[in-house]
Design an enzyme around this catalytic site. Structure first.
Site: not given
Length: 400
Positions: A160, A291, A327
């Site tokens: 990620c 994030h 995401h």
């Protein structure tokens, strides 16, 4: 701020996302606070209690021999080069780099295998389909599409945080003189396996991603790609480029503390390291692109780390664009860097949508639901990856 011998700037943006493509489409989607979430269309979700994802409705072009993630990444790279207004002949005559981050790459193609084939045991894979599984194909496909035969092409599978790793790699290559330009970013498309894994972990939200909200229930997957054209300032000025922003610095940490849960001390160290590399004091930062996954564990930890970096009550506005685009895994940080450049250049703060009640454990200004006019001169982009692979990037408004 520290003035470096070789400054690094952003001159082009390319985006494929669920809320809009290209600089203008993505920027409009951010300003309007659009949600890309909808029912999953690419596999049968029977048996799952959740069926939401941020899918890309369409994007321009693509080689049918490539998998979906690669096609999206090539499209984003082509848009970025067009946005940079650069003659490809100029790039072909200069030392360059293509750095692409990804988590699963074209692994969705495994979903094309039929249940019948799987029932026979080891399936017979079409050789073309098998070749798509290699993450190394992604930057190579970008190079081939643009006719860049003499560049370093590297894939960064840092989950990620991969997009920020790619940007950091580009910063290093340009600062050191190994490259005059770099195409940095990421691309990803979740598949059924990834969805099932996160579902079993209990990390998926049933309806919407709500970062920092008291009622947040998890993440929503997204797909897409984002690529930035990054150049040495002298190289950009010599060709008369329009400069969108300056990349001031970055930092990486990798602690392997836990498979999925980041260690707060290392997240704090990563953000502080990026500010130090950039020569920026915390009070100079006008926006943080967090994030911001919307999970129970991540959001309070990230807010606590921000409080350590900036001081309690002194954290600047914090935007979590996963609330809009989901995401996007290996592309997530590249999408966030693109949003940061747009925020600096166009004068707004992207919102954190789906927000209802702020969690007391997340005492920040998350720019709830509606974008805000502002002039952030410096932006910190924070990204956290499984296994403790963290990366932070600092960029600013360009000053001649």
């Amino acid at each position: 701020m520290t003035v470096r011998a070789r400054r690094v700037v952003v001159t082009g943006l390319g985006v494929v996302s669920s809320i809009g493509n290209g600089r203008n489409g993505f920027g409009t989607g951010l300003r309007e606070g659009r949600s890309g979430a909808g029912p999953i269309s690419f596999f049968d979700t029977s048996g799952f209690a959740h069926d939401r994802m941020c899918e890309v409705p369409d994007f321009p072009g693509g080689n049918p021999e490539h998998g979906l993630a690669t096609r999206m990444t090539v499209a984003a790279a082509r848009m970025a080069v067009d946005d940079a207004g650069v003659d490809l002949a100029v790039l072909r005559g200069a030392p360059g780099l293509i750095a692409i981050g990804s988590t699963d790459g074209d692994a969705r193609d495994v979903d094309e295998l039929t249940e019948l084939e799987l029932s026979r045991g080891l399936p017979h894979l079409d050789p073309l389909l098998a070749r798509r599984f290699r993450l190394s194909r992604m930057p190579v496909a970008v190079a081939a599409d643009l006719g860049l035969s003499d560049v370093e092409a590297i894939t960064l599978p840092n989950v990620c945080a991969a997009g920020n790793y790619a940007v950091g790699y580009g910063i290093d290559a340009i600062r050191s003189g190994d490259a005059d330009f770099a195409l940095c970013g990421g691309g990803d498309t979740p598949n059924r396996k990834v969805f099932a894994n996160m579902y079993r972990l209990g990390a998926l939200a049933p309806d919407a991603c709500r970062p920092f909200d008291a009622d947040r229930q998890g993440v929503i997957f997204g797909e897409g790609a984002a690529v930035l054209v990054v150049e040495a300032l002298d190289f950009a000025l010599a060709r008369g480029a329009t400069i969108h922003a300056e990349l001031l610095g970055y930092s990486l940490t990798c602690d392997a503390y836990h498979p999925t849960r980041p260690l707060q001390e290392m997240v704090t160290a990563c953000m502080r390291g990026a500010l130090a590399d950039a020569g920026v004091a915390p009070h100079e930062v006008g926006l943080v692109l967090a994030h911001g996954t919307g999970t129970k564990a991540n959001d309070p930890m990230e807010c606590a780390a921000l409080a350590e970096v900036f001081g309690p009550g002194a954290v600047p506005p914090v935007s979590a664009i996963k609330s809009m685009i989901g995401h996007t895994m290996g592309a997530a940080a590249a999408h966030a860097c693109t949003a940061a450049v747009l925020a600096v250049q166009e004068g707004f703060l992207p919102p954190t949508i789906n927000h209802r009640v702020l969690d007391p454990e997340c005492p920040i200004d998350c720019v709830p639901n509606t974008s805000r006019a502002a002039q952030p001169d410096v932006v910190l982009v924070n990204a956290l990856g499984f296994g403790g692979a963290n990366a932070a990037v600092v960029l600013s408004r360009y000053a001649a």
